[in-house]
Design a protein around this motif. Sequence first.
Motif, PDB file in Angstrom:
ATOM      1  N   GLU A  27       0.827  -1.210   0.000  1.00  0.00           N
ATOM      2  CA  GLU A  27       0.000   0.000   0.000  1.00  0.00           C
ATOM      3  C   GLU A  27       0.861   1.260   0.000  1.00  0.00           C
ATOM      4  O   GLU A  27       0.619   2.192  -0.769  1.00  0.00           O
ATOM      5  N   THR A  30       2.074   2.646  -3.283  1.00  0.00           N
ATOM      6  CA  THR A  30       1.107   3.273  -4.204  1.00  0.00           C
ATOM      7  C   THR A  30       0.822   4.735  -3.867  1.00  0.00           C
ATOM      8  O   THR A  30       0.148   5.418  -4.643  1.00  0.00           O
ATOM      9  N   ASN A  43       6.004   5.841  -5.318  1.00  0.00           N
ATOM     10  CA  ASN A  43       6.090   5.012  -6.516  1.00  0.00           C
ATOM     11  C   ASN A  43       7.147   5.466  -7.518  1.00  0.00           C
ATOM     12  O   ASN A  43       7.450   4.747  -8.458  1.00  0.00           O
TER      13      ASN A  43
END
Length: 167
Positions: A27, A30, A43
């Motif tokens: 998570e 992202t 990212n």
Amino acid sequence: MVNVFKKRGAFNIEFFIRKRTNEDINEFITWTYEGIYSFYDNNIQPDKIDSLNQSIHSDRAFTVIDGEGNVAGNCEFYNVQEDENEILVVGLQMKPSLTAQGHGSKFSKAIIEQGRQLFNYDHLELAVAEFNKRAIRTYEKGGFVKRGELEDTIRGNSYNFIIMAKD
């Protein structure tokens, strides 16, 4: 009775730290931020992705959750050698959807207090990008003071960071 803090989104959220899981790291990777805060996007930083993936084995890297167990951020405590001194430093990151809603003080305070219980420190430092005025204000409200500055090159660009300390 109306909760006056609700206007800014700072309703009564509590934060806790716990050991990271692979799902948490997936998570974190992202997360992207708006505007100038895109500097913190996970990212686009291969080194950060590698570091997050390696942190699963660390006893100093944590996921921050809210009172309902939802992921709210992450933090990591690490030592930095400066001259003859070893300094405990904390890095923290709030989930993008929670930023700019008045949660920063509670978020950072929870990390600092729970970290103190785990690591029994008297002195803690952090580095914050100079342009991140809202984080600097939050840390100052939490008792951090400016101790110095440093310049670092990240993704080919030079950035100034403020070193802040709290005893």
